[in-house]
Design an enzyme around this catalytic site. Structure first.
Site, PDB file in Angstrom:
ATOM      1  N   ALA A  12       0.816  -1.223   0.000  1.00 19.62           N
ATOM      2  CA  ALA A  12       0.000   0.000   0.000  1.00 19.62           C
ATOM      3  C   ALA A  12       0.843   1.264   0.000  1.00 19.62           C
ATOM      4  O   ALA A  12       0.344   2.358  -0.245  1.00 19.62           O
ATOM      5  CB  ALA A  12      -0.940   0.003   1.202  1.00 19.62           C
ATOM      6  N   ARG A  17      10.281   7.771  -3.297  1.00 18.01           N
ATOM      7  CA  ARG A  17      11.662   7.933  -3.750  1.00 18.01           C
ATOM      8  C   ARG A  17      11.905   7.397  -5.162  1.00 18.01           C
ATOM      9  O   ARG A  17      12.939   7.645  -5.754  1.00 18.01           O
ATOM     10  CB  ARG A  17      12.627   7.274  -2.756  1.00 18.01           C
ATOM     11  CG  ARG A  17      12.926   8.171  -1.563  1.00 18.01           C
ATOM     12  CD  ARG A  17      13.865   7.510  -0.582  1.00 18.01           C
ATOM     13  NE  ARG A  17      13.176   6.510   0.216  1.00 18.01           N
ATOM     14  CZ  ARG A  17      13.794   5.584   0.953  1.00 18.01           C
ATOM     15  NH1 ARG A  17      15.112   5.519   0.957  1.00 18.01           N
ATOM     16  NH2 ARG A  17      13.107   4.719   1.657  1.00 18.01           N
ATOM     17  N   GLU A 159      13.002   0.540  15.348  1.00 18.85           N
ATOM     18  CA  GLU A 159      13.137   1.270  14.087  1.00 18.85           C
ATOM     19  C   GLU A 159      14.286   2.274  14.168  1.00 18.85           C
ATOM     20  O   GLU A 159      14.621   2.762  15.248  1.00 18.85           O
ATOM     21  CB  GLU A 159      11.828   2.001  13.759  1.00 18.85           C
ATOM     22  CG  GLU A 159      10.667   1.067  13.494  1.00 18.85           C
ATOM     23  CD  GLU A 159      10.943   0.073  12.377  1.00 18.85           C
ATOM     24  OE1 GLU A 159      11.203   0.511  11.249  1.00 18.85           O
ATOM     25  OE2 GLU A 159      10.931  -1.151  12.633  1.00 18.85           O
ATOM     26  N   TYR A 370      11.275  -5.929 -47.562  1.00 14.84           N
ATOM     27  CA  TYR A 370      10.177  -5.799 -46.604  1.00 14.84           C
ATOM     28  C   TYR A 370       9.123  -6.829 -46.947  1.00 14.84           C
ATOM     29  O   TYR A 370       8.608  -6.855 -48.077  1.00 14.84           O
ATOM     30  CB  TYR A 370       9.550  -4.393 -46.632  1.00 14.84           C
ATOM     31  CG  TYR A 370       8.305  -4.361 -45.784  1.00 14.84           C
ATOM     32  CD1 TYR A 370       8.392  -4.585 -44.407  1.00 14.84           C
ATOM     33  CD2 TYR A 370       7.044  -4.183 -46.342  1.00 14.84           C
ATOM     34  CE1 TYR A 370       7.257  -4.616 -43.615  1.00 14.84           C
ATOM     35  CE2 TYR A 370       5.901  -4.208 -45.553  1.00 14.84           C
ATOM     36  CZ  TYR A 370       6.016  -4.426 -44.184  1.00 14.84           C
ATOM     37  OH  TYR A 370       4.899  -4.478 -43.405  1.00 14.84           O
ATOM     38  N   TYR A 391       0.128  -2.216 -48.323  1.00 11.12           N
ATOM     39  CA  TYR A 391      -0.733  -1.130 -47.848  1.00 11.12           C
ATOM     40  C   TYR A 391      -1.104  -0.239 -49.012  1.00 11.12           C
ATOM     41  O   TYR A 391      -0.230   0.298 -49.705  1.00 11.12           O
ATOM     42  CB  TYR A 391       0.052  -0.349 -46.790  1.00 11.12           C
ATOM     43  CG  TYR A 391      -0.710   0.717 -46.055  1.00 11.12           C
ATOM     44  CD1 TYR A 391      -1.986   0.477 -45.550  1.00 11.12           C
ATOM     45  CD2 TYR A 391      -0.136   1.974 -45.840  1.00 11.12           C
ATOM     46  CE1 TYR A 391      -2.666   1.455 -44.854  1.00 11.12           C
ATOM     47  CE2 TYR A 391      -0.806   2.961 -45.139  1.00 11.12           C
ATOM     48  CZ  TYR A 391      -2.075   2.697 -44.649  1.00 11.12           C
ATOM     49  OH  TYR A 391      -2.746   3.667 -43.961  1.00 11.12           O
ATOM     50  N   SER A 409      15.299  -9.936 -58.413  1.00  9.98           N
ATOM     51  CA  SER A 409      15.682  -8.841 -57.533  1.00  9.98           C
ATOM     52  C   SER A 409      14.824  -7.615 -57.797  1.00  9.98           C
ATOM     53  O   SER A 409      14.293  -7.437 -58.892  1.00  9.98           O
ATOM     54  CB  SER A 409      17.145  -8.469 -57.786  1.00  9.98           C
ATOM     55  OG  SER A 409      17.958  -9.545 -57.412  1.00  9.98           O
TER      56      SER A 409
HETATM   57  C1  UD1 Z   1       9.593  -1.720   7.789  1.00  5.12           C
HETATM   58  C2  UD1 Z   1       9.835  -2.287   9.173  1.00  5.12           C
HETATM   59  C3  UD1 Z   1      11.335  -2.327   9.435  1.00  5.12           C
HETATM   60  C4  UD1 Z   1      12.005  -3.175   8.368  1.00  5.12           C
HETATM   61  C5  UD1 Z   1      11.653  -2.642   6.986  1.00  5.12           C
HETATM   62  C6  UD1 Z   1      12.156  -3.578   5.924  1.00  5.12           C
HETATM   63  C7  UD1 Z   1       7.920  -1.559  10.475  1.00  5.12           C
HETATM   64  C8  UD1 Z   1       7.454  -0.643  11.510  1.00  5.12           C
HETATM   65  N1  UD1 Z   1       9.189  -1.452  10.149  1.00  5.12           N
HETATM   66  O1  UD1 Z   1      10.070  -0.397   7.806  1.00  5.12           O
HETATM   67  O2  UD1 Z   1      11.581  -2.878  10.707  1.00  5.12           O
HETATM   68  O3  UD1 Z   1      13.390  -3.163   8.551  1.00  5.12           O
HETATM   69  O4  UD1 Z   1      10.235  -2.551   6.819  1.00  5.12           O
HETATM   70  O5  UD1 Z   1      11.953  -2.976   4.658  1.00  5.12           O
HETATM   71  O6  UD1 Z   1       7.163  -2.361  10.002  1.00  5.12           O
HETATM   72  N2  UD1 Z   1       3.109  -0.611   3.954  1.00  5.12           N
HETATM   73  C9  UD1 Z   1       1.753  -0.643   3.801  1.00  5.12           C
HETATM   74  N3  UD1 Z   1       0.992   0.215   4.522  1.00  5.12           N
HETATM   75  C10 UD1 Z   1       1.530   1.096   5.382  1.00  5.12           C
HETATM   76  C11 UD1 Z   1       2.927   1.124   5.526  1.00  5.12           C
HETATM   77  C12 UD1 Z   1       3.685   0.253   4.804  1.00  5.12           C
HETATM   78  O7  UD1 Z   1       1.224  -1.433   3.014  1.00  5.12           O
HETATM   79  O8  UD1 Z   1       0.771   1.836   6.007  1.00  5.12           O
HETATM   80  C13 UD1 Z   1       3.912  -1.545   3.160  1.00  5.12           C
HETATM   81  C14 UD1 Z   1       4.840  -0.854   2.182  1.00  5.12           C
HETATM   82  O9  UD1 Z   1       4.216  -0.698   0.924  1.00  5.12           O
HETATM   83  C15 UD1 Z   1       6.010  -1.808   2.117  1.00  5.12           C
HETATM   84  C16 UD1 Z   1       6.027  -2.449   3.497  1.00  5.12           C
HETATM   85  O10 UD1 Z   1       4.741  -2.248   4.043  1.00  5.12           O
HETATM   86  O11 UD1 Z   1       5.817  -2.816   1.177  1.00  5.12           O
HETATM   87  C17 UD1 Z   1       7.085  -1.836   4.397  1.00  5.12           C
HETATM   88  O12 UD1 Z   1       6.775  -0.467   4.548  1.00  5.12           O
HETATM   89  P1  UD1 Z   1       7.894   0.628   4.652  1.00  5.12           P
HETATM   90  O13 UD1 Z   1       7.253   1.955   4.764  1.00  5.12           O
HETATM   91  O14 UD1 Z   1       8.896   0.421   3.601  1.00  5.12           O
HETATM   92  O15 UD1 Z   1       8.479   0.259   6.063  1.00  5.12           O
HETATM   93  P2  UD1 Z   1       9.846   0.698   6.655  1.00  5.12           P
HETATM   94  O16 UD1 Z   1       9.698   1.991   7.296  1.00  5.12           O
HETATM   95  O17 UD1 Z   1      10.894   0.537   5.634  1.00  5.12           O
END
Ligand code: UD1
Ligand code: CA
Length: 492
Positions: A12, A17, A159, A370, A391, A409
């Site tokens: 989600a 980035r 974290e 062609y 065409y 040819s």
């Molecule tokens: C998370 C972990 C962290 C881990 C890292 C690995 C937590 C709090 N932290 O951090 O410990 O080292 O992943 O990449 O979980 N996502 C959702 N909904 C949300 C937030 C995130 O679906 O509300 C999904 C993102 O799309 C992604 C995954 O969850 O696929 C991880 O989310 P991301 O925001 O990358 O978490 P990090 O802060 O990197």
């Protein structure tokens, strides 16, 4: 293997980035989207159900996931309030859940199915409430750190933003991949709060919640740490894309494929290669391309969704949705467009473009042509510089050339037109009407030679001098420059 298994794929998040209008998890490596790789890996767990959490650009991510995995449950997370919140949405969408819940992220494209299987099996064997897939990395910045006590037991995931100086030194990181006991998870999720540096609901809080309940928590260190690496920007996309390609080539080399230069050879995940295929430098095999044994492809060739027969040779060619028969040769500098089918032992040669063209066994289009919307019979040779004029400015029409025909040819075949079996055409023929089997078609007028034309019309030039020196006949009856004879079409 766990028998009652639910997989949740978190997808989600925004992926800001990437700086892209395309959602992060839809960016591709090795011909598949990132989330496509993850879905393929989780399939190896043979899960009872897969839930994908979508939010950011879910109008694109949702249908993509449904297409790859019909039967997937989509859970919508309107606002991305954290991984804990995302899991709450997933479990609400999943309905009654028991057994084990495996959590994966949509942005770890190198994750392999067998690693997940081993992880899930270990989780169940150890009867843990929470298992974390972890890795030891050089640069742990940005990841949650695995905090262990003196006995080595996992006590917390902290974290980056919540970590103290000592914790920041820890190099064992949380990959974001977990195996969880479903019953415990159901109780824990409502108790996760957002009192932390980011103000998010952290799924990682399940660690201390499990420990408080006296349940077991463990982390499984994956040696092959790249499998747990996520993509956050395009630089990482390129690095992991190259690594994935390296792994794909490695696998094919172990299966008996020769790859002369792995650094310049790219093979998509869904490509299939037979033993004793040789790939020369600068080759890209994309989509669902299939190459049969003893075929040699390259150098500098791109084939997308193509089929290459056994022993075929394809040199410096660009092909898409084309079939190349066994023992056929293609290139150099050939362009095979969709619907090209070259029969066994056939040839498509230099500077030839083909489209929707079926060429029979042993059929040859060797040079500068062609061939569009055409059928060419077996054993037929098409002369150099032939245009299948398909065409008329409004509609496309087909040309058929029979078996064992020989066309001259510099011909133009004005479609729709048919040239019969065993027919011939003279050089420079413009074929506008059907040619019966065995006939020779000639369309250009009889040749006329105008004697001494150079000496009169180009007098004083090197051309005229050369003609004179060679004893070229002078025109009968005086000055050809005033007799209204034909000139040549050169523009000077
Ligand atoms: C998370 C972990 C962290 C881990 C890292 C690995 C937590 C709090 N932290 O951090 O410990 O080292 O992943 O990449 O979980 N996502 C959702 N909904 C949300 C937030 C995130 O679906 O509300 C999904 C993102 O799309 C992604 C995954 O969850 O696929 C991880 O989310 P991301 O925001 O990358 O978490 P990090 O802060 O990197
Ligand atoms: Ca991340």
């Amino acid at each position: 293997m766990p028998t009652d298994l639910t997989v949740v794929v978190l997808a989600a998040g925004g992926g800001t980035r990437m700086r892209s209008k395309t959602p992060k998890v839809l960016h591709e490596l090795a011909g598949r989207s990132m989330v496509g790789h993850v879905l393929a890996a989780v399939q190896d767990l043979e899960p009872r159900r897969v839930v994908a959490v979508v939010g950011h650009q879910r109008e694109l991510v949702g249908p993509h996931v449904e297409e790859l995995l019909p039967g997937v449950v989509l859970a919508v997370q309107e606002e991305q309030l954290g991984t804990g919140h995302a899991m709450a949405m997933a479990m609400a969408a999943a309905g009654r859940t028991s057994g084990t819940v495996v959590v994966a992220c949509g942005d770890t494209p190198l994750l392999a199915g067998d690693s997940l299987r081993a992880f899930a099996a270990e989780h169940e064997a150890a009867q843990r409430a929470v298992s974390i897939l972890s890795g030891v990395v050089e640069d742990p910045f940005g990841y949650g750190r695995i905090v262990r006590d003196a006995e080595g037991d996992v006590v917390a995931i902290v974290e980056e933003k919540d970590a103290d100086a000592d914790q920041r030194e820890l190099r064992e990181i949380n990959s974001g991949i977990y195996a969880l006991d479903a019953a415990f998870l159901a109780e824990a999720l409502p108790r996760i709060g957002n009192d932390n540096a980011k103000g998010e609901y952290y799924l990682t809080d399940v660690v201390h919640l499990a420990r408080e309940a006296g349940l077991t928590v463990g982390a499984h260190v994956l040696d092959d740490v790249r499998q747990t690496e996520g993509v956050n920007d395009r630089a990482q996309l390129a690095v992991l894309g190259a690594e994935l390609n390296r792994r794909i080539l490695d696998r094919w080399m172990r299966e008996g494929v020769t790859v002369m230069d792995p650094a310049t050879t790219w093979v998509d995940a869904d490509v299939v290669l037979a033993p004793d295929v040789t790939l020369l430098p600068g080759t890209q095999l994309l989509g669902v391309t299939v190459v049969a044994e003893d075929a040699v492809v390259g150098p500098d060739t791109t084939l997308k969704d193509c089929e290459v027969g056994a022993g075929a040779r394809v040199v410096r060619t660009h092909g898409e949705l084309a079939v190349i028969g066994a023992g056929a040769t293609v290139g150099p500098f050939s362009y095979l467009r969709p619907g090209t089918q070259l029969g066994a032992e056939g040839k498509i040669g230099a500077f030839v473009e083909t489209k929707n063209a079926q060429i029979g066994a042993g059929g040859k289009v060797p040079h500068l042509s062609y061939v569009g919307d055409a059928e060419i019979g077996e054993g037929t040779n098409i002369g150099a510089g032939t245009i299948f004029a398909n065409y008329d400015g409004v509609n496309k029409h087909r040309t058929t050339v029979g078996r064992h025909a020989r066309t001259g040819s510099n011909n133009t075949f004005v479609a729709p037109v048919a040239i019969g079996d065993g027919a011939s055409t003279a050089g420079g023929t413009v074929v506008r009407r059907d040619v019966p089997p065995g006939a020779l078609a000639v369309s250009s007028g009889a040749q006329r030679n105008i004697p001494g034309w150079a000496q009169t019309r180009r007098s004083g030039t090197a051309q005229a001098a050369a003609a004179e020196a060679a004893g070229g006949a002078r025109p009968a009856g005086g000055d050809a420059s005033h007799n209204g004879g034909p000139g040549v079409g050169d523009a000077g």
